[in-house]
Design an enzyme around this catalytic site. Structure first.
Site, mmCIF file in Angstrom:
data_model
loop_
_atom_site.group_PDB
_atom_site.id
_atom_site.type_symbol
_atom_site.label_atom_id
_atom_site.label_comp_id
_atom_site.label_asym_id
_atom_site.label_seq_id
_atom_site.Cartn_x
_atom_site.Cartn_y
_atom_site.Cartn_z
ATOM 1 N N THR A 24 -49.450 -1.812 13.197
ATOM 2 C CA THR A 24 -48.350 -1.373 14.560
ATOM 3 C C THR A 24 -49.346 -0.579 16.081
ATOM 4 O O THR A 24 -48.097 -1.742 16.728
ATOM 5 C CB THR A 24 -47.672 -0.115 13.944
ATOM 6 O OG1 THR A 24 -46.591 -0.375 12.602
ATOM 7 C CG2 THR A 24 -46.615 0.201 15.174
ATOM 8 N N TYR A 37 -41.045 -5.535 13.641
ATOM 9 C CA TYR A 37 -42.021 -6.553 14.562
ATOM 10 C C TYR A 37 -43.461 -7.320 13.294
ATOM 11 O O TYR A 37 -43.116 -6.585 11.932
ATOM 12 C CB TYR A 37 -42.750 -4.809 15.211
ATOM 13 C CG TYR A 37 -43.538 -4.175 14.352
ATOM 14 C CD1 TYR A 37 -42.165 -3.206 13.799
ATOM 15 C CD2 TYR A 37 -44.753 -3.711 13.778
ATOM 16 C CE1 TYR A 37 -42.876 -1.916 13.507
ATOM 17 C CE2 TYR A 37 -44.427 -2.984 13.001
ATOM 18 C CZ TYR A 37 -43.777 -2.190 13.035
ATOM 19 O OH TYR A 37 -44.704 -1.318 12.102
ATOM 20 N N SER A 70 -50.904 -1.836 7.286
ATOM 21 C CA SER A 70 -51.986 -1.203 6.525
ATOM 22 C C SER A 70 -51.453 -1.481 5.117
ATOM 23 O O SER A 70 -52.143 -0.400 4.012
ATOM 24 C CB SER A 70 -52.550 0.349 6.746
ATOM 25 O OG SER A 70 -51.323 1.221 7.066
ATOM 26 N N THR A 103 -50.616 2.545 10.410
ATOM 27 C CA THR A 103 -50.877 4.347 10.125
ATOM 28 C C THR A 103 -50.112 4.216 8.430
ATOM 29 O O THR A 103 -50.749 5.689 8.058
ATOM 30 C CB THR A 103 -49.983 5.082 10.806
ATOM 31 O OG1 THR A 103 -48.658 3.790 10.827
ATOM 32 C CG2 THR A 103 -50.311 4.999 12.178
ATOM 33 N N ASP A 104 -49.574 3.701 7.619
ATOM 34 C CA ASP A 104 -49.048 3.479 6.087
ATOM 35 C C ASP A 104 -50.468 4.237 5.570
ATOM 36 O O ASP A 104 -50.149 4.794 4.633
ATOM 37 C CB ASP A 104 -48.398 2.160 5.885
ATOM 38 C CG ASP A 104 -46.847 1.827 6.492
ATOM 39 O OD1 ASP A 104 -47.048 2.791 7.213
ATOM 40 O OD2 ASP A 104 -46.594 0.760 5.744
ATOM 41 N N LYS A 176 -49.567 11.326 6.122
ATOM 42 C CA LYS A 176 -47.967 10.377 6.819
ATOM 43 C C LYS A 176 -47.148 11.314 6.671
ATOM 44 O O LYS A 176 -46.687 11.210 5.090
ATOM 45 C CB LYS A 176 -48.250 9.730 7.101
ATOM 46 C CG LYS A 176 -46.618 8.510 7.570
ATOM 47 C CD LYS A 176 -47.008 7.127 7.612
ATOM 48 C CE LYS A 176 -46.166 6.858 8.529
ATOM 49 N NZ LYS A 176 -46.439 4.638 8.713
ATOM 50 N N GLU A 297 -48.840 26.307 -16.332
ATOM 51 C CA GLU A 297 -47.653 25.817 -17.162
ATOM 52 C C GLU A 297 -48.563 24.511 -18.377
ATOM 53 O O GLU A 297 -47.363 24.447 -18.823
ATOM 54 C CB GLU A 297 -46.561 25.097 -15.822
ATOM 55 C CG GLU A 297 -45.619 25.972 -15.160
ATOM 56 C CD GLU A 297 -44.343 25.598 -14.651
ATOM 57 O OE1 GLU A 297 -43.884 25.480 -15.269
ATOM 58 O OE2 GLU A 297 -44.529 24.791 -13.525
HETATM 59 N N1 GLU Z 1 -46.941 -0.632 7.726
HETATM 60 C C1 GLU Z 1 -47.530 -0.493 9.420
HETATM 61 C C2 GLU Z 1 -49.094 -0.349 9.082
HETATM 62 O O1 GLU Z 1 -49.325 0.889 8.106
HETATM 63 C C3 GLU Z 1 -46.989 -0.293 9.690
HETATM 64 C C4 GLU Z 1 -47.067 1.349 10.111
HETATM 65 C C5 GLU Z 1 -47.855 1.357 11.336
HETATM 66 O O2 GLU Z 1 -49.190 0.971 11.808
HETATM 67 O O3 GLU Z 1 -47.651 2.764 12.268
HETATM 68 O O4 GLU Z 1 -49.786 -1.075 9.186
#
Ligand code: GLU
Length: 340
Positions: A24, A37, A70, A103-104, A176, A297
């Protein structure tokens, strides 16, 4: 007439290599306020150009590696990033590496690099929650802070770091935690590696487990790492998902267990059958925090299971893949989860 002042010797900037993989941070939306996007549209040069003053932090060399969201991160791209990171850090003139990333799955790539890159120089992953074209895009400041972190003389020996939202996280600790908020990254177990505000950096701590130069884990050759699948536990779970993973060739299983890595009797029976057949079974937790302990457990000693300690399922999968490329011994694999 005053004499001309001698010119001050030019300060040599640290050199930082920036590896761009998409995400992103390089995403574009249309229209600007819209929610949809596409990841990885802008070049790394364009991203650096959107962070005025970044060139005063370090001498930058930008390398395009991939243009992916990602969610499409794969072992092949991990290996490519690891190889390029290692090659850059092995050059004496390079002070650190920044990897731009979605970020994923950033925490997964960060942890993978944390285990396989051998260097005491800083490696910093950075992304953004808002596309580059969004109102109040968070990418430029995150990238600025990431370069400042990678160029900082005290950033080394801390393992791989993740910089976002003015925070510096350890690869092993970060996750995340939110689908959209800019403060999505959290390190719930023992807090931040540091803070960074407009390139001013405060480091607080050190990693608690083995990493980078102190890691014996390697990725070598071109043979894919042993396949490890994650199975998500829930009330009323059946044996089917575990059996399907085993049937389709998994050499290891990570169960995202309920609570302290628990699963119901049907799932335990399927997992025990898998363990007896030589599949490594790791119990992690779907809770997002805490230690999964042995023999609480569930009788791990009898069942032949491995406890993930603090690793969430997606990081436990990476450690198990790397571990299984060295050994299939359950006790030795358990030790890896205490060491890394
Ligand atoms: N799905 C995208 C990725 O991981 C969006 C998440 C991001 O980059 O913030 O590239």
């Amino acid at each position: 007439m005053s004499r001309p002042r001698p010119k001050s010797p030019e300060r040599k900037l640290p050199r930082v290599t920036v590896l761009a993989t998409g995400g992103t941070i390089a995403g574009a939306q249309s229209p600007r306020s819209g929610r949809s996007y596409t990841s990885g549209v802008f070049s790394i040069e364009a991203l650096l150009g959107a962070a005025p003053g970044i060139e005063s932090l370090a001498e930058l060399e930008a390398v395009h590696v991939a243009s992916i969201g990602s969610q499409d991160m794969s072992e092949a791209v991990w290996r490519d990033i690891a190889r390029r990171t290692q090659a850059a850090l092995d050059r004496p003139e390079v002070s650190g590496v920044v990897v731009t990333h979605g970020t994923d799955t950033m925490e997964e790539t960060a942890y993978f690099l944390n285990l396989v890159v051998k260097s005491s120089k800083p490696v910093v992953l950075v992304g953004a929650m808002r596309p580059a074209t969004a109102i109040s895009a968070d990418g430029p400041m995150n990238l600025y802070n990431a370069v400042a972190t990678a160029a900082h003389p005290e950033a080394g020996c801390r393992g791989v770091l993740v910089v976002a939202n003015d925070e510096i996280h350890f690869a092993r600790e970060v996750a995340k935690t939110n689908t959209t908020q800019v403060g999505t990254f959290k390190s719930t177990h023992r807090g931040l590696a540091g803070l960074v505000s407009a390139a001013r950096i405060h480091f607080y701590g050190w990693p608690v487990r083995r990493h980078t130069s102190g890691s014996d884990l390697v990725v070598s050759g071109s043979r894919p790492l042993p396949r490890v699948d994650i199975v998500y536990a829930h009330a009323g779970m059946g044996p089917e998902a575990i059996r399907a993973a085993v049937r389709s060739g998994a050499r290891g299983l990570v169960v995202a267990g309920v609570g302290n890595g628990n699963m119901n009797a049907a799932a335990v029976a399927a997992a025990r059958t898998a363990a007896r057949a030589g599949i490594a079974v790791v119990r992690s937790s779907r809770t997002g925090g805490g230690v999964v302990e042995r023999n609480v457990e569930m009788d791990d000693d009898r069942l032949g299971f491995i406890a993930s300690d603090e690793l969430n399922p997606q990081k436990a999968r990476i450690l198990l893949m790397l571990g299984l490329s060295q050994t299939r011994d359950v006790a030795a694999l358990q030790e890896l989860f205490y060491a890394y």
